[in-house]
Design a protein around this motif. Structure first.
Motif, PDB file in Angstrom:
ATOM      1  N   LYS A 249     -12.616  -1.341   1.218  1.00 36.55           N
ATOM      2  CA  LYS A 249     -12.337  -0.607   2.510  1.00 36.55           C
ATOM      3  C   LYS A 249     -13.457   0.416   2.725  1.00 36.55           C
ATOM      4  N   PRO A 250     -13.992   0.412   4.218  1.00 34.91           N
ATOM      5  CA  PRO A 250     -13.193  -0.127   5.339  1.00 34.91           C
ATOM      6  C   PRO A 250     -13.889  -1.514   5.383  1.00 34.91           C
TER       7      PRO A 250
ATOM      8  N   ASP B 194      -2.984  -3.134  -2.347  1.00 37.48           N
ATOM      9  CA  ASP B 194      -3.819  -2.445  -2.725  1.00 37.48           C
ATOM     10  C   ASP B 194      -4.002  -1.825  -4.125  1.00 37.48           C
TER      11      ASP B 194
ATOM     12  N   ASP C 256       0.758  -1.110   0.138  1.00 32.04           N
ATOM     13  CA  ASP C 256      -0.061  -0.041  -0.048  1.00 32.04           C
ATOM     14  C   ASP C 256       0.975   1.228  -0.046  1.00 32.04           C
TER      15      ASP C 256
ATOM     16  N   ALA D 212     -10.403   1.119  -1.860  1.00 31.06           N
ATOM     17  CA  ALA D 212     -11.120   1.952  -1.201  1.00 31.06           C
ATOM     18  C   ALA D 212     -12.420   2.322  -1.825  1.00 31.06           C
TER      19      ALA D 212
ATOM     20  N   GLU E 134      -0.298   4.935   6.839  1.00 31.99           N
ATOM     21  CA  GLU E 134      -1.279   4.694   7.808  1.00 31.99           C
ATOM     22  C   GLU E 134      -1.913   3.383   7.338  1.00 31.99           C
ATOM     23  N   ASN E 135      -2.440   3.095   6.090  1.00 28.79           N
ATOM     24  CA  ASN E 135      -3.128   2.077   5.862  1.00 28.79           C
ATOM     25  C   ASN E 135      -2.342   0.715   6.154  1.00 28.79           C
TER      26      ASN E 135
ATOM     27  N   ALA F  29      -2.400   0.139   9.804  1.00 24.27           N
ATOM     28  CA  ALA F  29      -3.584  -0.574  10.093  1.00 24.27           C
ATOM     29  C   ALA F  29      -3.732  -2.114   9.945  1.00 24.27           C
ATOM     30  N   LEU F  30      -3.144  -2.395   8.550  1.00 23.92           N
ATOM     31  CA  LEU F  30      -2.900  -3.860   8.456  1.00 23.92           C
ATOM     32  C   LEU F  30      -2.268  -4.633   9.396  1.00 23.92           C
TER      33      LEU F  30
ATOM     34  N   ARG G 198       0.226   4.079   1.302  1.00 27.14           N
ATOM     35  CA  ARG G 198      -0.223   5.110   2.375  1.00 27.14           C
ATOM     36  C   ARG G 198       0.431   4.314   3.679  1.00 27.14           C
TER      37      ARG G 198
END
Length: 225
Positions: free
Chosen positions: A108-109, A55, A11, A86, A15-16, A19-20, A13
């Motif tokens: 997502k989400p 992603d 991904d 997304a 932040e993604n 999260a994963l 990003r």
């Protein structure tokens, strides 16, 4: 010590990716980050992975193009790919993901529990395949020893065959339990097909071992690759 499976997270990003990692940390496997398709392909050159979380929307090489490269490589074409997106662009977009070689397509989400459960299935299948390859490698060494006469009269082939048979039986039992679990949970068709492929390999290895029993001959048994 049990070796952990590697899971590739792709991904652009950060932040993604974070999260994963938070969602999948409970699986206690090795999580490898890649922030682009190019970086993911480099990681796949040197490491083996149980599953790829990819992603779709990334600058430069997007998820579809990355998956196409993965599936073209002999070394990586059998690695399961789960697409993450997304935006739901409709059936055509989803079809493109499956056409690129994805085994699943999640918008997502997503539900963290569902994603973790899906990934755990492919990790378990990967671990079973690793055990099968180990058993096949041990059997090949045994056959090479028979052909070369390296161990001479001190060898005990019957004892080694018994040990291999016992180890194989343990893997067979685990594979059978996994197949029943997949049936009970109405799992993805790709996961069920992978489990069936594993069972066919186990059957081939069992036949090879049976062929090595005294009185059945030992040189003609074909081993699963």
């Amino acid at each position: 010590m049990v070796q952990k499976a590697k899971i590739l997270l792709v991904d652009d990003r950060p932040e993604n990716l974070l999260a994963l990692e938070a969602i999948l940390s409970a699986l206690d496997q090795t999580l490898v980050r890649a922030s682009s398709g190019e970086e993911a392909l480099k990681a796949l050159l040197t490491d083996d992975f149980a599953v790829i979380l990819l992603d779709v929307q990334m600058p430069g090489m997007d998820g579809f193009e990355t998956a196409a490269h993965v599936k073209r490589r002999e070394r990586t074409r059998d690695i399961p790919i789960i697409f993450l997106t997304a935006i739901n662009h409709g059936p055509h977009h989803t079809f493109r993901g499956y056409a690129a070689g994805a085994v699943d397509y999640i918008s997502k989400p997503f539900d963290p529990w569902v994603l973790r459960a899906k990934v755990s299935v492919f990790v378990e299948l990967y671990m079973k395949n690793c055990k099968l390859r180990e058993q096949a490698a041990l059997l090949r060494l045994q056959l090479e020893g028979d052909a070369n006469g390296c161990a001479g009269h001190e060898r005990e082939p019957a004892g080694l065959l018994a040990e291999l048979s016992a180890r194989l039986a343990a893997v067979e039992e685990q594979a059978e339990a996994l197949s029943k679990q997949l049936d009970d949970e109405s799992a993805d068709a790709a996961a069920v097909a992978t489990a069936a492929h594993l069972e066919r390999k186990l059957t081939g290895l069992r036949r090879a071992l049976d062929a090595l029993e005294p009185g059945t001959g030992s040189g003609a048994a074909a081993l699963p690759s």
